[in-house]
Design a protein around this motif. Structure first.
Motif, PDB file in Angstrom:
ATOM      1  N   LEU A 119      41.332-105.807 -46.920  1.00  0.00           N
ATOM      2  CA  LEU A 119      41.332-105.117 -48.201  1.00  0.00           C
ATOM      3  C   LEU A 119      40.439-103.876 -48.073  1.00  0.00           C
ATOM      4  CD1 LEU A 119      40.980-107.247 -51.340  1.00  0.00           C
ATOM      5  CD2 LEU A 119      39.598-105.236 -51.146  1.00  0.00           C
ATOM      6  N   ARG A 120      40.998-102.696 -48.360  1.00  0.00           N
ATOM      7  CA  ARG A 120      40.188-101.460 -48.284  1.00  0.00           C
ATOM      8  C   ARG A 120      39.938-100.936 -49.690  1.00  0.00           C
ATOM      9  NH1 ARG A 120      41.153 -95.768 -47.992  1.00  0.00           N
ATOM     10  NH2 ARG A 120      39.540 -94.683 -46.807  1.00  0.00           N
ATOM     11  N   LEU A 121      38.667-100.727 -50.009  1.00  0.00           N
ATOM     12  CA  LEU A 121      38.291-100.200 -51.330  1.00  0.00           C
ATOM     13  C   LEU A 121      37.862 -98.750 -51.157  1.00  0.00           C
ATOM     14  CD1 LEU A 121      36.439-103.443 -52.277  1.00  0.00           C
ATOM     15  CD2 LEU A 121      38.413-102.538 -53.508  1.00  0.00           C
ATOM     16  N   VAL A 363      55.704 -89.327 -47.316  1.00  0.00           N
ATOM     17  CA  VAL A 363      54.414 -88.624 -47.248  1.00  0.00           C
ATOM     18  C   VAL A 363      53.339 -89.459 -46.541  1.00  0.00           C
ATOM     19  CG1 VAL A 363      52.571 -87.573 -48.605  1.00  0.00           C
ATOM     20  CG2 VAL A 363      54.942 -87.237 -49.269  1.00  0.00           C
ATOM     21  N   TYR A 364      53.230 -90.749 -46.853  1.00  0.00           N
ATOM     22  CA  TYR A 364      52.177 -91.568 -46.222  1.00  0.00           C
ATOM     23  C   TYR A 364      52.372 -91.580 -44.712  1.00  0.00           C
ATOM     24  CZ  TYR A 364      50.422 -93.701 -50.597  1.00  0.00           C
ATOM     25  OH  TYR A 364      49.871 -93.918 -51.822  1.00  0.00           O
ATOM     26  N   GLU A 365      53.644 -91.713 -44.306  1.00  0.00           N
ATOM     27  CA  GLU A 365      53.928 -91.795 -42.873  1.00  0.00           C
ATOM     28  C   GLU A 365      53.550 -90.473 -42.191  1.00  0.00           C
ATOM     29  OE1 GLU A 365      57.963 -92.739 -42.104  1.00  0.00           O
ATOM     30  OE2 GLU A 365      57.473 -93.756 -40.226  1.00  0.00           O
ATOM     31  N   TYR A 370      49.930 -87.614 -38.757  1.00  0.00           N
ATOM     32  CA  TYR A 370      49.232 -86.352 -38.488  1.00  0.00           C
ATOM     33  C   TYR A 370      47.759 -86.600 -38.195  1.00  0.00           C
ATOM     34  CZ  TYR A 370      47.615 -81.530 -39.127  1.00  0.00           C
ATOM     35  OH  TYR A 370      47.035 -80.303 -38.942  1.00  0.00           O
ATOM     36  N   ARG A 371      47.082 -87.391 -39.069  1.00  0.00           N
ATOM     37  CA  ARG A 371      45.638 -87.568 -38.841  1.00  0.00           C
ATOM     38  C   ARG A 371      45.359 -88.410 -37.599  1.00  0.00           C
ATOM     39  NH1 ARG A 371      43.548 -92.538 -41.088  1.00  0.00           N
ATOM     40  NH2 ARG A 371      45.067 -93.494 -42.460  1.00  0.00           N
ATOM     41  N   HIS A 372      46.229 -89.416 -37.340  1.00  0.00           N
ATOM     42  CA  HIS A 372      46.013 -90.216 -36.137  1.00  0.00           C
ATOM     43  C   HIS A 372      46.208 -89.368 -34.875  1.00  0.00           C
ATOM     44  CE1 HIS A 372      46.493 -93.915 -38.733  1.00  0.00           C
ATOM     45  NE2 HIS A 372      45.427 -94.161 -38.028  1.00  0.00           N
TER      46      HIS A 372
HETATM   47  C1  HEM Z   1      51.792 -94.814 -57.641  1.00  0.00           C
HETATM   48  C2  HEM Z   1      50.751 -94.119 -57.510  1.00  0.00           C
HETATM   49  C3  HEM Z   1      49.816 -94.167 -56.320  1.00  0.00           C
HETATM   50  C4  HEM Z   1      48.883 -95.113 -55.999  1.00  0.00           C
HETATM   51  C5  HEM Z   1      48.557 -96.378 -56.780  1.00  0.00           C
HETATM   52  C6  HEM Z   1      48.230 -94.677 -54.777  1.00  0.00           C
HETATM   53  C7  HEM Z   1      47.180 -95.322 -54.153  1.00  0.00           C
HETATM   54  C8  HEM Z   1      46.682 -94.997 -52.917  1.00  0.00           C
HETATM   55  C9  HEM Z   1      45.607 -95.692 -52.242  1.00  0.00           C
HETATM   56  C10 HEM Z   1      44.830 -96.873 -52.780  1.00  0.00           C
HETATM   57  C11 HEM Z   1      45.441 -95.109 -51.042  1.00  0.00           C
HETATM   58  C12 HEM Z   1      44.421 -95.476 -49.971  1.00  0.00           C
HETATM   59  C13 HEM Z   1      45.035 -96.473 -49.024  1.00  0.00           C
HETATM   60  C14 HEM Z   1      44.049 -96.881 -47.980  1.00  0.00           C
HETATM   61  O1  HEM Z   1      43.028 -97.502 -48.372  1.00  0.00           O
HETATM   62  O2  HEM Z   1      44.267 -96.583 -46.801  1.00  0.00           O
HETATM   63  C15 HEM Z   1      46.372 -94.029 -50.939  1.00  0.00           C
HETATM   64  C16 HEM Z   1      46.485 -93.210 -49.857  1.00  0.00           C
HETATM   65  C17 HEM Z   1      47.331 -92.156 -49.801  1.00  0.00           C
HETATM   66  N1  HEM Z   1      48.133 -91.707 -50.822  1.00  0.00           N
HETATM   67 FE1  HEM Z   1      48.501 -92.633 -52.579  1.00  0.00          FE
HETATM   68  N2  HEM Z   1      48.814 -93.513 -54.377  1.00  0.00           N
HETATM   69  C18 HEM Z   1      49.783 -93.176 -55.285  1.00  0.00           C
HETATM   70  C19 HEM Z   1      50.609 -92.084 -55.243  1.00  0.00           C
HETATM   71  C20 HEM Z   1      50.642 -91.214 -54.223  1.00  0.00           C
HETATM   72  C21 HEM Z   1      51.528 -90.107 -54.130  1.00  0.00           C
HETATM   73  C22 HEM Z   1      52.565 -89.715 -55.177  1.00  0.00           C
HETATM   74  C23 HEM Z   1      51.270 -89.493 -52.957  1.00  0.00           C
HETATM   75  C24 HEM Z   1      51.925 -88.290 -52.369  1.00  0.00           C
HETATM   76  C25 HEM Z   1      53.182 -88.144 -52.341  1.00  0.00           C
HETATM   77  C26 HEM Z   1      50.232 -90.216 -52.299  1.00  0.00           C
HETATM   78  C27 HEM Z   1      49.731 -89.897 -51.071  1.00  0.00           C
HETATM   79  C28 HEM Z   1      48.818 -90.627 -50.365  1.00  0.00           C
HETATM   80  C29 HEM Z   1      48.444 -90.359 -48.991  1.00  0.00           C
HETATM   81  C30 HEM Z   1      48.986 -89.257 -48.108  1.00  0.00           C
HETATM   82  C31 HEM Z   1      47.498 -91.315 -48.639  1.00  0.00           C
HETATM   83  C32 HEM Z   1      46.787 -91.449 -47.285  1.00  0.00           C
HETATM   84  C33 HEM Z   1      47.699 -92.181 -46.297  1.00  0.00           C
HETATM   85  C34 HEM Z   1      47.047 -92.304 -44.935  1.00  0.00           C
HETATM   86  O3  HEM Z   1      46.646 -91.271 -44.354  1.00  0.00           O
HETATM   87  O4  HEM Z   1      46.969 -93.446 -44.421  1.00  0.00           O
HETATM   88  N3  HEM Z   1      49.866 -91.254 -53.091  1.00  0.00           N
HETATM   89  N4  HEM Z   1      47.116 -93.987 -52.104  1.00  0.00           N
END
Ligand code: HEM
Length: 378
Positions: A119-121, A363-365, A370-372
């Motif tokens: 779990l990551r906070l 986007v997440y992928e 990219y960062r890795h």
């Molecule tokens: C439904 C709404 C969203 C929630 C609840 C949410 C929540 C989160 C959380 C908790 C993380 C951190 C994850 C971790 O601990 O590694 C995260 C990372 C991230 N989120 Fe979201 N997010 C939302 C929407 C979005 C949207 C719309 C985008 C962009 C399109 C986005 C882009 C990202 C990116 C790029 C990361 C980092 C991924 C990585 O490098 O591993 N998020 N998000």
């Protein structure tokens, strides 16, 4: 003569005020009626993909990578969002032993089963800042050793089921088109344009601005004391659902966190350390599901709409226990930074749905890769 002039002026002003008040009330009543009409069920129980979404997604990826680059200041490449972690913790997720049969879906199929989890906070901001700053707080939960076919072809054999949440029930944009426009304005440093993109008042997103302001909330006393929401919907077997994780202190030994020095930059990490590592007291949460009732206004394609509990209650499906542990070591923190959580890491039974989730898939992928890749070059 002068007196009667004053009296007539006063009468005129009083009448004008009354008219203005009446018009104001009428406007408010009409706006409320329009809002209620626009936001009433039934809604579709299926995804509806608008034209042009793929092209818009590519633009968002470019902006997201630009943000990662902007925020890199002689540091490792961090996440584009939720860059700062308070800690990665070991957790146990136990499906309720008496779970109702219709709630036994996906990873909750086997009543009483206990999953090991990570779990990551985190804080929501794109770059690490003091915990006392107003911000969203994130929770990313990864169930481990989950059997079955993963949604993403290149994640087969990883055995993951992720739940990615933050501590506000709705999002500051409705869909991909609005997200693209909003985030591009923010990345250019034009914060006003994010919610007021033009002179046409119909394009103004006043309600969404209020959601954004409410999402950037003061810090909780500890990350264990917030409720975290999925915000966007997911499949839940054949149903659609949102989920949340809420504190469940009754399932843990009673504990009062000693007051933390909130002037310290990382006091949320200190709070976790104090409870789990120094005082050796576990923390407890419940994992709850809110199933869509399409007769009510519970849309799939608009993440700015909170599904009302009066339309569909949250139902507990599992308990999460974070045992006492020493998580704050350089090795574990680096491992935590290198982890990836993604709503698309998981099973078909919990497939993310709706525009914002489709966007997140790409986007997440892209940002994680990219960062890795950049960090591996260093
Ligand atoms: C439904 C709404 C969203 C929630 C609840 C949410 C929540 C989160 C959380 C908790 C993380 C951190 C994850 C971790 O601990 O590694 C995260 C990372 C991230 N989120 Fe979201 N997010 C939302 C929407 C979005 C949207 C719309 C985008 C962009 C399109 C986005 C882009 C990202 C990116 C790029 C990361 C980092 C991924 C990585 O490098 O591993 N998020 N998000």
């Amino acid at each position: 003569m002068l007196m009667s002039l004053w009296l007539r002026l006063a009468a005129f002003l009083a009448k004008s005020l009354l008219w203005l008040l009446g018009l104001g009330l009428l406007g408010w009543a009409l706006a409320s009626a329009w809002w209620a009409w626009q936001h009433s069920g039934p809604v579709s129980a299926q995804e509806q993909i608008p034209a042009g979404e793929t092209a818009m997604t590519q633009e968002v990826i470019q902006t997201a990578v630009r943000i990662v680059d902007q925020h890199r200041d002689n540091t490792r490449y961090l996440r584009d969002a939720h860059a700062k972690a308070h800690g990665c913790l070991k957790a146990e997720v136990q499906v309720l032993t008496d779970l109702a049969p219709d709630l036994r879906q996906g990873v909750f199929s086997e009543a009483g089963k206990t999953w090991q989890a990570t779990l990551r906070l985190s804080n929501g901001n794109a770059y690490p800042q003091f915990d006392s700053m107003r911000d969203a707080r994130g929770m990313a939960l990864k169930l481990l050793d989950v059997p079955g076919t993963q949604l993403l072809k290149d994640r087969q054999g990883r055995g993951e089921q992720d739940f990615v949440m933050f501590n506000h029930p709705n999002f500051f944009v409705s869909d991909v088109a609005e997200y693209r426009q909003n985030v591009a304005a923010q990345a250019d440093g034009k914060k006003v344009l994010a919610f007021f993109p033009g002179w046409d008042p119909r394009s103004w997103q006043v309600r969404h601005l209020f959601i954004a302001l409410a999402t950037l909330a003061p810090a909780p006393t500890s990350p264990t004391q917030s409720t975290y929401f999925s915000v966007s919907p997911y499949k839940f077997g054949n149903a659609n659902a949102k989920f949340r994780v809420a504190p469940d202190p009754d399932s843990c030994p009673s504990y009062t966190l000693p007051a933390q020095n909130q002037a310290l930059p990382n006091f949320l990490r200190s709070a976790l350390n104090q409870q789990l590592s120094t005082d050796r007291v576990p923390a407890c949460f419940v994992l709850q599901i809110q199933r869509q009732d399409p007769r009510a206004y519970m849309p799939i394609e608009d993440t700015s709409i909170e599904w009302q509990e009066s339309d569909a209650p949250f139902e507990t499906v599992a308990r999460i226990r974070i045992p006492a542990q020493d998580f704050d070591t350089p090795a574990l923190n680096l491992q935590c930074d290198n982890q990836s959580f993604n709503p698309w890491f998981g099973l078909e039974a919990h497939r993310p749905i709706g525009g914002i989730n489709r966007l997140r898939k790409a986007v997440y992928e892209a940002v994680s890769d990219y960062r890795h890749a950049r960090n591996a070059e260093q």
